[in-house]
Design a protein around this motif. Structure first.
Motif, PDB file in Angstrom:
ATOM      1  N   SER A 166       0.827  -1.210   0.000  1.00 57.57           N
ATOM      2  CA  SER A 166       0.000   0.000   0.000  1.00 57.57           C
ATOM      3  C   SER A 166       0.858   1.255   0.000  1.00 57.57           C
ATOM      4  CB  SER A 166      -0.924   0.003   1.235  1.00 57.57           C
ATOM      5  OG  SER A 166      -1.672   1.193   1.316  1.00 57.57           O
ATOM      6  N   ILE A 167       0.406   2.268  -0.734  1.00 58.74           N
ATOM      7  CA  ILE A 167       1.012   3.586  -0.678  1.00 58.74           C
ATOM      8  C   ILE A 167      -0.112   4.582  -0.396  1.00 58.74           C
ATOM      9  CG2 ILE A 167       0.832   3.937  -3.191  1.00 58.74           C
ATOM     10  CD1 ILE A 167       3.403   5.634  -2.972  1.00 58.74           C
ATOM     11  N   GLU A 168       0.143   5.552   0.477  1.00 57.84           N
ATOM     12  CA  GLU A 168      -0.904   6.497   0.850  1.00 57.84           C
ATOM     13  C   GLU A 168      -0.358   7.904   1.015  1.00 57.84           C
ATOM     14  OE1 GLU A 168      -1.358   6.628   5.635  1.00 57.84           O
ATOM     15  OE2 GLU A 168      -2.062   4.768   4.696  1.00 57.84           O
ATOM     16  N   TRP A 169      -1.249   8.868   0.832  1.00 62.97           N
ATOM     17  CA  TRP A 169      -0.953  10.266   1.165  1.00 62.97           C
ATOM     18  C   TRP A 169      -1.897  10.699   2.281  1.00 62.97           C
ATOM     19  CZ3 TRP A 169      -5.090  13.496   0.782  1.00 62.97           C
ATOM     20  CH2 TRP A 169      -6.100  13.180  -0.131  1.00 62.97           C
ATOM     21  N   ARG A 170      -1.430  11.658   3.083  1.00 63.89           N
ATOM     22  CA  ARG A 170      -2.254  12.232   4.147  1.00 63.89           C
ATOM     23  C   ARG A 170      -2.113  13.749   4.137  1.00 63.89           C
ATOM     24  NH1 ARG A 170      -0.912   8.947   9.745  1.00 63.89           N
ATOM     25  NH2 ARG A 170      -1.025   6.802   8.937  1.00 63.89           N
ATOM     26  N   ARG A 171      -3.236  14.427   4.419  1.00 64.58           N
ATOM     27  CA  ARG A 171      -3.201  15.863   4.681  1.00 64.58           C
ATOM     28  C   ARG A 171      -4.134  16.149   5.837  1.00 64.58           C
ATOM     29  NH1 ARG A 171      -3.506  20.444   0.828  1.00 64.58           N
ATOM     30  NH2 ARG A 171      -2.532  21.320   2.673  1.00 64.58           N
ATOM     31  N   SER A 172      -3.815  17.165   6.627  1.00 61.79           N
ATOM     32  CA  SER A 172      -4.606  17.452   7.818  1.00 61.79           C
ATOM     33  C   SER A 172      -5.994  17.970   7.446  1.00 61.79           C
ATOM     34  CB  SER A 172      -3.893  18.468   8.707  1.00 61.79           C
ATOM     35  OG  SER A 172      -3.768  19.709   8.042  1.00 61.79           O
ATOM     36  N   GLY A 173      -6.976  17.683   8.313  1.00 60.24           N
ATOM     37  CA  GLY A 173      -8.338  18.130   8.090  1.00 60.24           C
ATOM     38  C   GLY A 173      -8.999  17.391   6.938  1.00 60.24           C
ATOM     39  N   LYS A 174     -10.092  17.973   6.450  1.00 58.59           N
ATOM     40  CA  LYS A 174     -10.797  17.415   5.300  1.00 58.59           C
ATOM     41  C   LYS A 174     -10.367  18.169   4.048  1.00 58.59           C
ATOM     42  CE  LYS A 174     -15.121  16.192   5.574  1.00 58.59           C
ATOM     43  NZ  LYS A 174     -16.604  16.264   5.680  1.00 58.59           N
ATOM     44  N   VAL A 175      -9.704  17.472   3.120  1.00 63.87           N
ATOM     45  CA  VAL A 175      -9.285  18.112   1.873  1.00 63.87           C
ATOM     46  C   VAL A 175     -10.547  18.411   1.063  1.00 63.87           C
ATOM     47  CG1 VAL A 175      -7.916  17.909  -0.228  1.00 63.87           C
ATOM     48  CG2 VAL A 175      -7.069  16.932   1.907  1.00 63.87           C
ATOM     49  N   LYS A 176     -10.700  19.661   0.662  1.00 65.70           N
ATOM     50  CA  LYS A 176     -11.967  20.115   0.084  1.00 65.70           C
ATOM     51  C   LYS A 176     -12.001  20.045  -1.437  1.00 65.70           C
ATOM     52  CE  LYS A 176     -11.913  23.478   3.872  1.00 65.70           C
ATOM     53  NZ  LYS A 176     -10.539  23.076   4.252  1.00 65.70           N
ATOM     54  N   SER A 177     -10.858  20.153  -2.085  1.00 67.82           N
ATOM     55  CA  SER A 177     -10.801  20.288  -3.538  1.00 67.82           C
ATOM     56  C   SER A 177     -10.655  18.929  -4.232  1.00 67.82           C
ATOM     57  CB  SER A 177      -9.621  21.194  -3.913  1.00 67.82           C
ATOM     58  OG  SER A 177      -9.320  21.093  -5.273  1.00 67.82           O
ATOM     59  N   SER A 178     -11.540  18.656  -5.179  1.00 62.86           N
ATOM     60  CA  SER A 178     -11.425  17.414  -5.954  1.00 62.86           C
ATOM     61  C   SER A 178     -10.154  17.438  -6.806  1.00 62.86           C
ATOM     62  CB  SER A 178     -12.651  17.223  -6.846  1.00 62.86           C
ATOM     63  OG  SER A 178     -12.802  18.312  -7.743  1.00 62.86           O
ATOM     64  N   THR A 179      -9.782  18.625  -7.278  1.00 67.11           N
ATOM     65  CA  THR A 179      -8.558  18.747  -8.081  1.00 67.11           C
ATOM     66  C   THR A 179      -7.335  18.379  -7.257  1.00 67.11           C
ATOM     67  OG1 THR A 179      -9.530  20.510  -9.430  1.00 67.11           O
ATOM     68  CG2 THR A 179      -7.130  20.336  -9.419  1.00 67.11           C
ATOM     69  N   GLU A 180      -7.268  18.889  -6.033  1.00 67.32           N
ATOM     70  CA  GLU A 180      -6.126  18.578  -5.180  1.00 67.32           C
ATOM     71  C   GLU A 180      -6.094  17.096  -4.825  1.00 67.32           C
ATOM     72  OE1 GLU A 180      -3.918  20.078  -1.088  1.00 67.32           O
ATOM     73  OE2 GLU A 180      -5.891  20.872  -1.600  1.00 67.32           O
ATOM     74  N   ILE A 181      -7.235  16.528  -4.521  1.00 64.68           N
ATOM     75  CA  ILE A 181      -7.297  15.101  -4.187  1.00 64.68           C
ATOM     76  C   ILE A 181      -6.772  14.256  -5.342  1.00 64.68           C
ATOM     77  CG2 ILE A 181      -8.876  13.163  -3.782  1.00 64.68           C
ATOM     78  CD1 ILE A 181     -10.609  15.126  -2.141  1.00 64.68           C
ATOM     79  N   MET A 182      -7.206  14.555  -6.556  1.00 63.30           N
ATOM     80  CA  MET A 182      -6.785  13.747  -7.701  1.00 63.30           C
ATOM     81  C   MET A 182      -5.318  13.993  -8.044  1.00 63.30           C
ATOM     82  SD  MET A 182      -9.299  11.842  -8.181  1.00 63.30           S
ATOM     83  CE  MET A 182      -8.424  10.962  -9.505  1.00 63.30           C
ATOM     84  N   ARG A 183      -4.810  15.206  -7.808  1.00 62.60           N
ATOM     85  CA  ARG A 183      -3.376  15.451  -8.033  1.00 62.60           C
ATOM     86  C   ARG A 183      -2.536  14.599  -7.095  1.00 62.60           C
ATOM     87  NH1 ARG A 183      -2.320  20.999 -10.709  1.00 62.60           N
ATOM     88  NH2 ARG A 183      -0.144  20.424 -10.363  1.00 62.60           N
TER      89      ARG A 183
END
Length: 219
Positions: A166-183
């Motif tokens: 498994s490989i994963e990314w994490r960011r604090s809080g709830k990521v709001k942007s679909s563009t950022e999530i897909m990047r």
């Protein structure tokens, strides 16, 4: 001529208007995030669901030929609970590679600027801004080329972990942007492709345990 209403009535009316405006603002904000996460679910061919304490949002889908997962989560690895968004892919990892990467805070950059320990990519700016550990340190420059480094610079408080399958990314809080999530998904997908092409390594059980403990280090 005396006013028709006492001053208290005016204050109450103003409070109601402000409260209604605040609620409408929050509702609009929440709906915007919901639209973005729904868009991600569509791109991953999955469905947005709620689950667990606090009805946390989750998506299960696929990115290319890899199972993909997105969720709100809370970890208790530190003294304070860490609320974050986590995106992950199932991968092939024939070299049993382990990676831990975290974007430094501005204070950490200052404190560690003369620190020469840890794994480096050979790019001073990237090495200055990120903590990085790996059980195969010579792969650092190969996995994190300049284009990928530029992308990772865009995201503050970013963490990336790779272990086992498994490989994963994490960011604090709830990521709001679909563009950022897909990047971010595209970034770990690029790493996953390179990891899948590495030469297999044969490890004993003790070696696997020793190397897996790397991920527990503070980065």
């Amino acid at each position: 001529m005396p006013g028709l209403f006492a001053p208290e009535v005016g204050f109450a009316a103003a409070g109601i208007v402000i409260g209604a405006g605040g609620w409408l603002g929050y509702d609009t904000y929440r709906k915007s995030i919901l639209r973005n996460w729904t868009a991600v679910a569509e791109k991953l061919g999955g469905t947005l669901v709620t689950d667990g304490p606090g009805n946390r949002w989750k998506i299960k889908g696929r990115l290319g030929d890899r199972p993909a997962f997105l969720q709100e989560d809370v970890s208790h690895e530190e003294a304070a609970a860490y609320h974050h968004t986590r995106g992950s892919l199932n991968i092939q990892n024939p070299a049993h590679l382990i990676i831990g990467l975290r974007h430094k805070s501005m204070l950490e950059e200052v404190v560690t600027q003369k620190d020469e320990s840890g794994v480096t990519t050979g790019v001073a700016e990237f090495d200055r801004q990120f903590f990085f550990i790996s059980n195969v340190p010579e792969m650092a420059a190969t996995l994190f080329d300049q284009e990928l480094q530029k992308e990772l610079h865009r995201h503050s408080d970013l963490e990336i972990y790779l272990r086992s399958s498994s490989i994963e990314w994490r960011r604090s809080g709830k990521v709001k942007s679909s563009t950022e999530i897909m990047r971010l998904f595209d970034a770990i997908q690029r790493i996953a492709v390179l990891v899948g092409e590495l030469e297999p390594r044969t490890l004993t059980a003790d070696q696997r345990v020793a190397e897996s403990e790397l991920i527990a280090k503070t980065i």
